[in-house]
Design a protein around this motif. Structure first.
Motif, PDB file in Angstrom:
ATOM      1  N   ALA A  61       0.853  -1.182   0.000  1.00  0.00           N
ATOM      2  CA  ALA A  61       0.000   0.000   0.000  1.00  0.00           C
ATOM      3  C   ALA A  61       0.893   1.237   0.000  1.00  0.00           C
ATOM      4  CB  ALA A  61      -0.894   0.002   1.238  1.00  0.00           C
ATOM      5  N   ASP A  62       0.457   2.279  -0.670  1.00  0.00           N
ATOM      6  CA  ASP A  62       1.264   3.502  -0.741  1.00  0.00           C
ATOM      7  C   ASP A  62       1.591   4.047   0.649  1.00  0.00           C
ATOM      8  OD1 ASP A  62      -0.389   4.846  -3.726  1.00  0.00           O
ATOM      9  OD2 ASP A  62       1.254   3.424  -3.500  1.00  0.00           O
ATOM     10  N   SER A  63       0.678   3.866   1.575  1.00  0.00           N
ATOM     11  CA  SER A  63       0.844   4.436   2.908  1.00  0.00           C
ATOM     12  C   SER A  63       1.952   3.765   3.716  1.00  0.00           C
ATOM     13  CB  SER A  63      -0.474   4.353   3.682  1.00  0.00           C
ATOM     14  OG  SER A  63      -0.896   3.006   3.777  1.00  0.00           O
ATOM     15  N   VAL A  64       2.403   2.583   3.284  1.00  0.00           N
ATOM     16  CA  VAL A  64       3.427   1.874   4.060  1.00  0.00           C
ATOM     17  C   VAL A  64       4.724   1.678   3.289  1.00  0.00           C
ATOM     18  CG1 VAL A  64       1.609   0.660   5.316  1.00  0.00           C
ATOM     19  CG2 VAL A  64       2.781  -0.491   3.418  1.00  0.00           C
ATOM     20  N   LYS A  65       4.752   2.076   2.030  1.00  0.00           N
ATOM     21  CA  LYS A  65       5.967   1.895   1.225  1.00  0.00           C
ATOM     22  C   LYS A  65       7.147   2.604   1.884  1.00  0.00           C
ATOM     23  CE  LYS A  65       3.960   1.263  -3.366  1.00  0.00           C
ATOM     24  NZ  LYS A  65       3.681   1.890  -4.687  1.00  0.00           N
ATOM     25  N   GLY A  66       8.269   1.899   1.943  1.00  0.00           N
ATOM     26  CA  GLY A  66       9.473   2.451   2.542  1.00  0.00           C
ATOM     27  C   GLY A  66       9.540   2.277   4.050  1.00  0.00           C
ATOM     28  N   ARG A  67       8.425   1.852   4.681  1.00  0.00           N
ATOM     29  CA  ARG A  67       8.395   1.659   6.136  1.00  0.00           C
ATOM     30  C   ARG A  67       8.200   0.190   6.515  1.00  0.00           C
ATOM     31  NH1 ARG A  67       4.424   3.775   9.128  1.00  0.00           N
ATOM     32  NH2 ARG A  67       2.852   3.748   7.469  1.00  0.00           N
ATOM     33  N   PHE A  68       7.373  -0.521   5.745  1.00  0.00           N
ATOM     34  CA  PHE A  68       7.059  -1.920   6.045  1.00  0.00           C
ATOM     35  C   PHE A  68       7.727  -2.836   5.022  1.00  0.00           C
ATOM     36  CE2 PHE A  68       2.625  -1.141   8.174  1.00  0.00           C
ATOM     37  CZ  PHE A  68       3.212  -0.224   9.021  1.00  0.00           C
ATOM     38  N   THR A  69       8.086  -4.041   5.469  1.00  0.00           N
ATOM     39  CA  THR A  69       8.656  -5.050   4.581  1.00  0.00           C
ATOM     40  C   THR A  69       7.997  -6.392   4.842  1.00  0.00           C
ATOM     41  OG1 THR A  69      10.796  -3.914   4.572  1.00  0.00           O
ATOM     42  CG2 THR A  69      10.754  -6.198   3.816  1.00  0.00           C
ATOM     43  N   ILE A  70       7.473  -7.000   3.788  1.00  0.00           N
ATOM     44  CA  ILE A  70       6.891  -8.335   3.896  1.00  0.00           C
ATOM     45  C   ILE A  70       7.932  -9.358   3.470  1.00  0.00           C
ATOM     46  CG2 ILE A  70       5.904  -8.288   1.548  1.00  0.00           C
ATOM     47  CD1 ILE A  70       3.480  -9.832   2.692  1.00  0.00           C
ATOM     48  N   SER A  71       7.969 -10.487   4.175  1.00  0.00           N
ATOM     49  CA  SER A  71       8.901 -11.553   3.824  1.00  0.00           C
ATOM     50  C   SER A  71       8.280 -12.893   4.204  1.00  0.00           C
ATOM     51  CB  SER A  71      10.243 -11.351   4.529  1.00  0.00           C
ATOM     52  OG  SER A  71      10.085 -11.433   5.933  1.00  0.00           O
ATOM     53  N   ARG A  72       8.825 -13.947   3.629  1.00  0.00           N
ATOM     54  CA  ARG A  72       8.326 -15.287   3.924  1.00  0.00           C
ATOM     55  C   ARG A  72       9.488 -16.261   3.981  1.00  0.00           C
ATOM     56  NH1 ARG A  72       4.158 -16.813  -0.452  1.00  0.00           N
ATOM     57  NH2 ARG A  72       4.244 -18.843   0.611  1.00  0.00           N
ATOM     58  N   ASP A  73       9.278 -17.331   4.753  1.00  0.00           N
ATOM     59  CA  ASP A  73      10.255 -18.406   4.842  1.00  0.00           C
ATOM     60  C   ASP A  73       9.497 -19.697   4.544  1.00  0.00           C
ATOM     61  OD1 ASP A  73      12.017 -20.436   5.554  1.00  0.00           O
ATOM     62  OD2 ASP A  73      12.830 -19.332   7.247  1.00  0.00           O
TER      63      ASP A  73
END
Length: 123
Positions: A61-73
């Protein structure tokens, strides 16, 4: 049947960081695109971030770009959301979700959802 359990929600001060986690069971995790949604008080579910089954594609979402990171294992059947520089407007119930297919943008495109984990950001 895929079961998702979200955790990590807490009270945090504005500008702080936290990590949400989602543990999956009951299916082949690596076949599912995954996402985090959030529902602020009195509002609808909005996509926060999503990641492809292989982890090579993501959207935010534009509101979280640069602040949040999604990752998976995929080896551990877990999904994470690293949240940095949080703001009061990030306050919401957060849900992880799974879809057997490509990344979706809306709540109803997903097949499975976790219970919510509450994030409260104080100013």
């Amino acid at each position: 049947q895929v079961r998702l359990v979200a955790s990590g929600g807490t009270l945090v001060q504005a500008g702080g960081s936290l990590t949400l986690s989602c543990a999956a069971s009951g299916g082949t995790f690596s076949r599912y695109a995954m996402a985090w949604f959030r529902q602020p008080p009195g509002k609808e579910h909005d996509l926060v971030a999503a990641i492809s089954w292989k982890g090579d594609d993501s959207k935010y979402a534009d509101s979280v770009k640069g602040r949040f990171t999604i990752s998976r294992d995929n080896a551990k059947n877990t999904l994470h959301l690293q949240m940095n520089s949080v703001k009061p407007e990030d306050t919401a119930l957060y849900y992880c979700s799974a879809v057997h297919g490509p990344i979706g943008s809306t709540w109803y495109e997903y097949d499975y959802w976790s219970q919510g984990t509450r994030v409260t950001v104080s100013s």
